[in-house]
Design a protein around this motif. Structure first.
Motif, PDB file in Angstrom:
ATOM      1  N   ILE A 241       0.834  -1.205   0.000  1.00 14.59           N
ATOM      2  CA  ILE A 241       0.000   0.000   0.000  1.00 14.59           C
ATOM      3  C   ILE A 241       0.869   1.256   0.000  1.00 14.59           C
ATOM      4  N   SER A 242       1.917   1.252   0.803  1.00 16.47           N
ATOM      5  CA  SER A 242       2.818   2.402   0.870  1.00 16.47           C
ATOM      6  C   SER A 242       3.492   2.648  -0.475  1.00 16.47           C
ATOM      7  N   LEU A 243       3.976   1.576  -1.095  1.00 21.02           N
ATOM      8  CA  LEU A 243       4.625   1.708  -2.395  1.00 21.02           C
ATOM      9  C   LEU A 243       3.651   2.248  -3.433  1.00 21.02           C
ATOM     10  N   LEU A 244       2.421   1.746  -3.431  1.00 26.57           N
ATOM     11  CA  LEU A 244       1.409   2.208  -4.385  1.00 26.57           C
ATOM     12  C   LEU A 244       1.064   3.677  -4.149  1.00 26.57           C
ATOM     13  N   TYR A 245       0.882   4.039  -2.873  1.00 25.67           N
ATOM     14  CA  TYR A 245       0.509   5.413  -2.547  1.00 25.67           C
ATOM     15  C   TYR A 245       1.590   6.402  -2.986  1.00 25.67           C
ATOM     16  N   TRP A 246       2.847   6.119  -2.625  1.00 34.08           N
ATOM     17  CA  TRP A 246       3.911   7.061  -2.923  1.00 34.08           C
ATOM     18  C   TRP A 246       4.337   7.029  -4.389  1.00 34.08           C
ATOM     19  N   THR A 247       3.791   6.092  -5.141  1.00 31.16           N
ATOM     20  CA  THR A 247       3.972   6.116  -6.589  1.00 31.16           C
ATOM     21  C   THR A 247       2.875   6.941  -7.256  1.00 31.16           C
ATOM     22  N   VAL A 248       1.629   6.748  -6.811  1.00 30.66           N
ATOM     23  CA  VAL A 248       0.482   7.414  -7.426  1.00 30.66           C
ATOM     24  C   VAL A 248       0.362   8.872  -6.975  1.00 30.66           C
ATOM     25  N   PHE A 249       0.585   9.138  -5.676  1.00 30.59           N
ATOM     26  CA  PHE A 249       0.356  10.481  -5.142  1.00 30.59           C
ATOM     27  C   PHE A 249       1.220  11.555  -5.812  1.00 30.59           C
ATOM     28  N   PRO A 250       2.547  11.393  -5.894  1.00 27.39           N
ATOM     29  CA  PRO A 250       3.349  12.430  -6.557  1.00 27.39           C
ATOM     30  C   PRO A 250       2.962  12.635  -8.016  1.00 27.39           C
ATOM     31  N   LEU A 251       2.690  11.535  -8.725  1.00 22.52           N
ATOM     32  CA  LEU A 251       2.283  11.655 -10.121  1.00 22.52           C
ATOM     33  C   LEU A 251       0.944  12.374 -10.239  1.00 22.52           C
ATOM     34  N   GLY A 252       0.034  12.056  -9.315  1.00 21.78           N
ATOM     35  CA  GLY A 252      -1.261  12.724  -9.314  1.00 21.78           C
ATOM     36  C   GLY A 252      -1.140  14.214  -9.070  1.00 21.78           C
ATOM     37  N   MET A 253      -0.261  14.607  -8.163  1.00 21.22           N
ATOM     38  CA  MET A 253      -0.055  16.026  -7.894  1.00 21.22           C
ATOM     39  C   MET A 253       0.534  16.752  -9.105  1.00 21.22           C
ATOM     40  N   LEU A 254       1.454  16.108  -9.777  1.00 20.75           N
ATOM     41  CA  LEU A 254       2.037  16.711 -10.979  1.00 20.75           C
ATOM     42  C   LEU A 254       0.987  16.890 -12.077  1.00 20.75           C
ATOM     43  N   VAL A 255       0.115  15.911 -12.216  1.00 25.52           N
ATOM     44  CA  VAL A 255      -0.962  16.011 -13.208  1.00 25.52           C
ATOM     45  C   VAL A 255      -1.901  17.162 -12.859  1.00 25.52           C
ATOM     46  N   LEU A 256      -2.277  17.290 -11.571  1.00 34.72           N
ATOM     47  CA  LEU A 256      -3.148  18.387 -11.145  1.00 34.72           C
ATOM     48  C   LEU A 256      -2.512  19.743 -11.432  1.00 34.72           C
ATOM     49  N   LEU A 257      -1.228  19.873 -11.119  1.00 41.22           N
ATOM     50  CA  LEU A 257      -0.536  21.138 -11.359  1.00 41.22           C
ATOM     51  C   LEU A 257      -0.467  21.462 -12.841  1.00 41.22           C
ATOM     52  N   TYR A 258      -0.350  20.447 -13.666  1.00 37.94           N
ATOM     53  CA  TYR A 258      -0.240  20.662 -15.112  1.00 37.94           C
ATOM     54  C   TYR A 258      -1.585  21.006 -15.742  1.00 37.94           C
ATOM     55  N   LEU A 259      -2.663  20.385 -15.257  1.00 34.66           N
ATOM     56  CA  LEU A 259      -3.961  20.524 -15.920  1.00 34.66           C
ATOM     57  C   LEU A 259      -4.816  21.666 -15.376  1.00 34.66           C
ATOM     58  N   TYR A 260      -4.699  21.968 -14.084  1.00 35.00           N
ATOM     59  CA  TYR A 260      -5.639  22.897 -13.462  1.00 35.00           C
ATOM     60  C   TYR A 260      -4.928  24.108 -12.870  1.00 35.00           C
ATOM     61  N   SER A 261      -5.409  25.268 -13.202  1.00 37.88           N
ATOM     62  CA  SER A 261      -4.800  26.506 -12.698  1.00 37.88           C
ATOM     63  C   SER A 261      -5.043  26.680 -11.209  1.00 37.88           C
ATOM     64  N   PHE A 262      -6.236  26.228 -10.710  1.00 39.41           N
ATOM     65  CA  PHE A 262      -6.515  26.398  -9.287  1.00 39.41           C
ATOM     66  C   PHE A 262      -5.500  25.626  -8.440  1.00 39.41           C
ATOM     67  N   ALA A 263      -5.045  24.479  -8.958  1.00 41.92           N
ATOM     68  CA  ALA A 263      -4.036  23.702  -8.235  1.00 41.92           C
ATOM     69  C   ALA A 263      -2.725  24.465  -8.174  1.00 41.92           C
ATOM     70  N   ARG A 264      -2.372  25.142  -9.256  1.00 41.21           N
ATOM     71  CA  ARG A 264      -1.138  25.932  -9.270  1.00 41.21           C
ATOM     72  C   ARG A 264      -1.249  27.118  -8.330  1.00 41.21           C
ATOM     73  N   TRP A 265      -2.434  27.778  -8.316  1.00 41.96           N
ATOM     74  CA  TRP A 265      -2.637  28.902  -7.413  1.00 41.96           C
ATOM     75  C   TRP A 265      -2.587  28.444  -5.947  1.00 41.96           C
ATOM     76  N   TYR A 266      -3.214  27.314  -5.674  1.00 40.52           N
ATOM     77  CA  TYR A 266      -3.194  26.783  -4.311  1.00 40.52           C
ATOM     78  C   TYR A 266      -1.767  26.445  -3.885  1.00 40.52           C
ATOM     79  N   PHE A 267      -1.025  25.806  -4.781  1.00 43.27           N
ATOM     80  CA  PHE A 267       0.363  25.450  -4.499  1.00 43.27           C
ATOM     81  C   PHE A 267       1.190  26.696  -4.195  1.00 43.27           C
ATOM     82  N   ALA A 268       1.018  27.740  -5.026  1.00 41.81           N
ATOM     83  CA  ALA A 268       1.767  28.982  -4.825  1.00 41.81           C
ATOM     84  C   ALA A 268       1.351  29.664  -3.525  1.00 41.81           C
ATOM     85  N   ALA A 269       0.048  29.638  -3.231  1.00 45.52           N
ATOM     86  CA  ALA A 269      -0.437  30.279  -2.012  1.00 45.52           C
ATOM     87  C   ALA A 269       0.128  29.609  -0.762  1.00 45.52           C
TER      88      ALA A 269
END
Length: 309
Positions: A241-269
């Motif tokens: 479970i740990s291996l799956l989570y830490w593989t999917v979570f970082p990739l998911g965050m990168l996808v959110l930052l790439y696709l959605y502006s609100f994610a980038r604004w939240y990250f910057a904030a």
């Protein structure tokens, strides 16, 4: 739930505390009389300015400067806060204060020679001032049930830097020996407590000597021991479970930052928020402490006003 202090031995590399945290899942060889989780740690002050340090601030880690004159007051306030809120406390401390290297070993040997103490090969001489202060303070606040003494050994490779990890040089095995000391069995006077701490380090030195010279295992049987509350299946499940989570979570965050502006604004904030509060207040844990002290004073004032009326 117990309120414990966790004492560990030699800090071999900057990733040492991560392995200590991971041992809660018992994925390694463990020879023990008790295990607890970790909630608070003593960390070097410079870590508070890093992204990982921001997470530590949220968890109310105790950041220190390694100068007792500067750290004592902060220690008092944080430990009193932990005692006031009456939440179960697990505090991980490293009395040696630094990694075991050629330079620190030489300084430890100089200290031993100056004070007529034994020279160590596998550990450094502990700094007992902070240790005794923490124990005494938590005792006064009735917030200490036991001390868990942890000895850690690496039978093979020991990664010291990020470069080692990037090269795939992960430790193949990590062995833990955990001994629980009920607080009733621990001396109460400062001098006796210092001697008690040094005695534990003498035992660590001998224990590690036997480990590296006689078979590389803490257990007398030479076999790994899994705590009775765990199982090999549970350990394997947690690892997967740990291996799956830490593989999917970082990739998911990168996808959110790439696709959605609100994610980038939240990250910057969030970056701006943590940087600004660090500059102004010194850290979230200090804001939390200040709020607690303020509401505590207000409560005392309110209680006094009611009595006078």
């Amino acid at each position: 739930m117990e309120r414990d202090i966790l004492c560990t031995c030699t800090i071999l590399g900057k990733f040492f505390w991560k392995y200590i945290h991971a041992r809660s899942f018992s994925t390694f060889d463990v020879y023990l009389t008790g295990l607890v989780s970790l909630d608070h740690r003593l960390c070097c002050g410079h870590l508070a300015h890093t992204p990982s340090g921001w997470a530590m601030q949220v968890a109310a880690f105790v950041f220190i400067q390694r100068k007792w004159e500067d750290d004592k007051g902060h220690f008092e306030k944080m430990l009193d806060y932990f005692c006031d809120i009456r939440e179960p406390l697990q505090l991980l401390i490293f009395p040696e204060g630094t990694d075991l290297t050629a330079n620190t070993k030489a300084r430890s040997n100089e200290f031993a020679e100056k004070n007529g103490l034994q020279k160590y090969e596998y550990v450094l001489h502990p700094r007992t001032t902070g240790f005794t202060f923490v124990v005494e303070r938590l005792r006064e606040g009735d917030n200490l049930d036991a001390i868990h003494d942890i000895t850690v050994a690496y039978p093979q490779n020991i990664p010291q830097t990020e470069k080692h990890l990037l090269n795939g040089n992960f430790p193949k095995e990590i062995h833990f020996h955990v001994q629980r000391y009920p607080i009733e069995t621990v001396p109460s006077s400062k001098e006796e407590l210092q001697l008690w701490c040094r005695k534990r380090w003498e035992e660590k030195e001998e224990r590690l000597r036997h480990f590296y010279e006689d078979g590389k295992c803490f257990s007398a049987t030479g076999q790994s021991i899994v705590p009775p509350c765990k199982s090999e299946l549970r350990v394997l499940t947690v690892k997967c479970i740990s291996l799956l989570y830490w593989t999917v979570f970082p990739l998911g965050m990168l996808v959110l930052l790439y696709l959605y502006s609100f994610a980038r604004w939240y990250f910057a904030a969030m970056i701006i928020f943590f940087v600004v509060q660090q500059k102004i207040f010194g850290g979230l844990e200090l804001i939390e402490l200040a709020c607690h002290q303020y509401f505590r004073k207000q409560q005392k004032f309110h209680n006094t006003k009611i009595k006078n009326n």
